[in-house]
Design a protein around this motif. Structure first.
Motif, PDB file in Angstrom:
ATOM      1  N   TYR A  27       0.621  37.651  36.782  1.00 33.75           N
ATOM      2  CA  TYR A  27      -0.613  37.781  35.941  1.00 33.75           C
ATOM      3  C   TYR A  27      -1.729  36.996  36.286  1.00 33.75           C
ATOM      4  O   TYR A  27      -2.747  36.616  35.934  1.00 33.75           O
ATOM      5  CB  TYR A  27      -0.416  38.049  34.713  1.00 33.75           C
ATOM      6  N   CYS A  28      -1.294  36.007  37.286  1.00 35.96           N
ATOM      7  CA  CYS A  28      -2.119  34.736  37.481  1.00 35.96           C
ATOM      8  C   CYS A  28      -2.947  34.732  38.698  1.00 35.96           C
ATOM      9  O   CYS A  28      -3.860  34.501  38.889  1.00 35.96           O
ATOM     10  CB  CYS A  28      -1.256  33.492  37.291  1.00 35.96           C
ATOM     11  N   THR A  65      -4.503  20.458  34.478  1.00 34.93           N
ATOM     12  CA  THR A  65      -3.896  21.690  34.736  1.00 34.93           C
ATOM     13  C   THR A  65      -4.102  21.946  36.177  1.00 34.93           C
ATOM     14  O   THR A  65      -4.430  21.318  37.092  1.00 34.93           O
ATOM     15  CB  THR A  65      -4.507  22.531  33.740  1.00 34.93           C
ATOM     16  N   GLY A  67      -3.969  25.664  39.021  1.00 38.02           N
ATOM     17  CA  GLY A  67      -2.869  25.447  39.972  1.00 38.02           C
ATOM     18  C   GLY A  67      -1.842  24.953  39.381  1.00 38.02           C
ATOM     19  O   GLY A  67      -1.693  25.092  38.048  1.00 38.02           O
ATOM     20  N   GLU A  68      -0.880  24.074  40.038  1.00 40.00           N
ATOM     21  CA  GLU A  68       0.226  23.192  39.164  1.00 40.00           C
ATOM     22  C   GLU A  68      -0.028  21.648  39.728  1.00 40.00           C
ATOM     23  O   GLU A  68      -0.085  21.425  40.604  1.00 40.00           O
ATOM     24  CB  GLU A  68       1.261  23.652  40.115  1.00 40.00           C
ATOM     25  N   PRO A  69      -0.471  21.151  38.504  1.00 36.79           N
ATOM     26  CA  PRO A  69      -1.185  19.847  38.420  1.00 36.79           C
ATOM     27  C   PRO A  69      -0.015  18.756  39.353  1.00 36.79           C
ATOM     28  O   PRO A  69      -0.291  17.733  39.677  1.00 36.79           O
ATOM     29  CB  PRO A  69      -1.303  19.419  37.077  1.00 36.79           C
ATOM     30  N   THR A  95       1.801  22.860  32.685  1.00 38.77           N
ATOM     31  CA  THR A  95       2.675  22.531  33.851  1.00 38.77           C
ATOM     32  C   THR A  95       3.807  23.887  33.832  1.00 38.77           C
ATOM     33  O   THR A  95       4.015  24.202  32.862  1.00 38.77           O
ATOM     34  CB  THR A  95       3.259  21.339  34.155  1.00 38.77           C
ATOM     35  N   SER A 118       4.993  26.325  30.850  1.00 35.05           N
ATOM     36  CA  SER A 118       4.968  27.666  30.728  1.00 35.05           C
ATOM     37  C   SER A 118       6.469  28.329  30.867  1.00 35.05           C
ATOM     38  O   SER A 118       7.133  28.140  32.102  1.00 35.05           O
ATOM     39  CB  SER A 118       3.956  28.254  31.850  1.00 35.05           C
ATOM     40  N   ASN A 156       4.719  27.428  26.501  1.00 38.76           N
ATOM     41  CA  ASN A 156       3.771  28.495  26.613  1.00 38.76           C
ATOM     42  C   ASN A 156       4.329  29.922  27.111  1.00 38.76           C
ATOM     43  O   ASN A 156       5.120  29.673  28.387  1.00 38.76           O
ATOM     44  CB  ASN A 156       2.703  28.376  27.605  1.00 38.76           C
ATOM     45  N   VAL A 158       3.402  33.611  28.160  1.00 39.13           N
ATOM     46  CA  VAL A 158       2.541  34.734  28.007  1.00 39.13           C
ATOM     47  C   VAL A 158       3.062  36.159  27.751  1.00 39.13           C
ATOM     48  O   VAL A 158       3.887  36.404  28.614  1.00 39.13           O
ATOM     49  CB  VAL A 158       1.601  34.693  29.274  1.00 39.13           C
ATOM     50  N   GLU A 187      -1.677  35.707  24.478  1.00 42.00           N
ATOM     51  CA  GLU A 187      -2.216  37.250  24.749  1.00 42.00           C
ATOM     52  C   GLU A 187      -2.555  37.104  26.243  1.00 42.00           C
ATOM     53  O   GLU A 187      -3.460  36.342  26.391  1.00 42.00           O
ATOM     54  CB  GLU A 187      -3.273  37.873  23.789  1.00 42.00           C
ATOM     55  N   GLN A 198      -4.143  43.977  32.855  1.00 39.37           N
ATOM     56  CA  GLN A 198      -3.996  42.840  31.836  1.00 39.37           C
ATOM     57  C   GLN A 198      -4.400  43.207  30.430  1.00 39.37           C
ATOM     58  O   GLN A 198      -3.775  43.177  29.333  1.00 39.37           O
ATOM     59  CB  GLN A 198      -4.723  41.738  32.208  1.00 39.37           C
TER      60      GLN A 198
HETATM   61  N1  SAM Z   1       0.877  25.895  36.699  1.00 40.52           N
HETATM   62  C1  SAM Z   1       0.725  25.470  35.309  1.00 40.52           C
HETATM   63  C2  SAM Z   1       1.438  26.423  34.375  1.00 40.52           C
HETATM   64  O1  SAM Z   1       1.979  27.146  34.894  1.00 40.52           O
HETATM   65  O2  SAM Z   1       1.423  26.086  33.392  1.00 40.52           O
HETATM   66  C3  SAM Z   1      -0.877  25.360  34.927  1.00 40.52           C
HETATM   67  C4  SAM Z   1      -1.634  26.402  35.132  1.00 40.52           C
HETATM   68  S1  SAM Z   1      -1.626  27.997  34.543  1.00 40.52           S
HETATM   69  C5  SAM Z   1      -2.857  29.001  35.129  1.00 40.52           C
HETATM   70  C6  SAM Z   1      -1.901  27.478  32.757  1.00 40.52           C
HETATM   71  C7  SAM Z   1      -1.360  28.725  31.843  1.00 40.52           C
HETATM   72  O3  SAM Z   1      -2.251  29.960  31.917  1.00 40.52           O
HETATM   73  C8  SAM Z   1      -0.170  29.092  31.757  1.00 40.52           C
HETATM   74  O4  SAM Z   1       0.536  28.849  30.500  1.00 40.52           O
HETATM   75  C9  SAM Z   1      -0.010  30.595  32.219  1.00 40.52           C
HETATM   76  O5  SAM Z   1       0.952  31.022  31.748  1.00 40.52           O
HETATM   77  C10 SAM Z   1      -1.386  31.086  31.727  1.00 40.52           C
HETATM   78  N2  SAM Z   1      -2.020  31.896  32.334  1.00 40.52           N
HETATM   79  C11 SAM Z   1      -2.101  32.592  33.634  1.00 40.52           C
HETATM   80  N3  SAM Z   1      -2.710  33.734  33.598  1.00 40.52           N
HETATM   81  C12 SAM Z   1      -2.970  34.216  32.615  1.00 40.52           C
HETATM   82  C13 SAM Z   1      -3.341  35.181  32.190  1.00 40.52           C
HETATM   83  N4  SAM Z   1      -4.027  36.308  32.533  1.00 40.52           N
HETATM   84  N5  SAM Z   1      -3.659  35.335  30.571  1.00 40.52           N
HETATM   85  C14 SAM Z   1      -3.170  34.384  29.841  1.00 40.52           C
HETATM   86  N6  SAM Z   1      -2.526  33.221  30.065  1.00 40.52           N
HETATM   87  C15 SAM Z   1      -2.495  33.213  31.752  1.00 40.52           C
END
Ligand code: SAM
Length: 326
Positions: A27-28, A65, A67-69, A95, A118, A156, A158, A187, A198
């Protein structure tokens, strides 16, 4: 203090340190994501200069944050320099946890206070499918290293309908019976050309609470429902930790939003779910003085949008989540 035109005190900056990630959550970002060349991304000295200016404006909470910090070279030194900046009170990180086994202790020593890790499911097969190749055991190793290092921990999750909205959310909630962690259900938010998928996958907070309490018993609302940041908090009977619900789509918290976001390529984004951005990189690299940058940031903050437009079907199209940082 940096106020917007609705008198919100904007004091929390989320900085995306890189657009790169060592996972590809479905989803990212797409599996074949192309990343920006390093030269197009904010360099350490540029980030630190902006942190100083934001801190002078009254920002005191900074979240790193991506990407992956943790894949950014020199991350420990960067955390230390951010934490040492006058005016900075809190440094946190979001992270995927894969590198925390190695990095949690040095990051904590450098001044990191909290991590949001996450983890959408504890089921190894599902985790692999969702992240396209991740091993959930690596995440657990990271979470335990973070705990040993004394970092505050939030998990976290999702939630995606039909994927992890059943036993998975219950298993994660159960952790709070034995650990002082906050498990947060987020959400899914719509971005770009996968927005339809989504939106169809959104599971409401109410539905999740029903699923959790059907197995684990009643959830008690904490703090009279006042938000902890963006999360509404609940607790299981005799729970050590808490459950947080972040319902950006079905119950937006825009009225109390205090956030601004800096993308890895140096754009200031005042609402996660609105495309409008201010290009900070250009003046930064073209010789703007601190005073000029400060004036520009103050002006941009003043015009922070009131809130997102998902209710009117306004969906952010210019970036996927991994480029903004969540
Ligand atoms: N790589 C790190 C991680 O995995 O937490 C930091 C970046 S990631 C984009 C940050 C957060 O955004 C994560 O908890 C991820 O699950 C959430 N995320 C990514 N896409 C999303 C979406 N479409 N809706 C809600 N949360 C989302």
């Amino acid at each position: 203090m940096a106020l917007d035109r609705f008198s919100r005190d904007i004091n929390y900056l989320r900085i995306s340190l890189t657009d790169k990630c060592n996972l590809r959550c479905v989803y990212c970002m797409p599996e074949d994501m192309t990343f920006r060349p390093r030269a197009e991304l904010l360099q350490d000295d540029e980030i630190l200069r902006l942190v100083r200016i934001f801190a002078a404006l009254g920002f005191h909470k900074f979240r790193l944050t991506g990407g992956e910090p943790t894949v950014r070279a020199g991350i420990v030194d960067l955390v230390q320099a951010v934490a040492d900046t006058p005016g900075v009170r809190t440094v946190a990180m979001t992270t995927n946890g894969l590198m925390l086994d190695e990095l949690a202790a040095p990051l904590a020593a450098a001044g990191l206070q909290r991590v949001n890790v996450s983890i959408d499911t504890m089921d190894p097969e599902k985790f692999k499918k969702l992240t396209r190749w991740g091993d959930v055991q690596d995440v657990w190793a990271g979470v335990h290293a973070a705990q040993d290092a004394g970092l505050g921990i939030k998990l976290n999750c999702v939630v995606v309908r039909g994927y992890n909205d059943g036993q998975d959310v219950v298993d994660l909630a159960q952790l709070t019976l034995f650990q002082p962690w906050q498990v947060r259900y987020i959400e899914m938010m719509p971005f770009g050309d996968v927005a339809d998928f989504q939106m169809a996958g959104v599971v409401s907070e109410e539905e999740l609470r029903k699923t959790i309490s059907a197995t684990l018993g009643p959830l008690t609302l904490l703090d009279d429902g006042r938000l902890d940041g963006e999360a509404r908090l609940f607790q299981l009977t005799e729970g050590l930790g808490t459950l947080g619900f972040i319902s950006s789509v079905t119950a937006p918290f825009c009225a109390t939003c205090t956030r601004a976001r800096l993308t890895a390529d140096g754009r200031l984004r005042l609402c996660l779910l609105r495309d409008k951005e201010v290009n900070v990189m250009e003046p930064l690299r073209n010789g703007a003085s601190d005073r000029e940058l400060e004036a520009m940031l103050r002006e941009a903050i003043w015009w922070k949008p009131w809130g997102h437009g998902l209710g009117k079907n306004v969906i952010p199209l210019n970036r996927v989540m991994s480029e903004i940082g969540g």
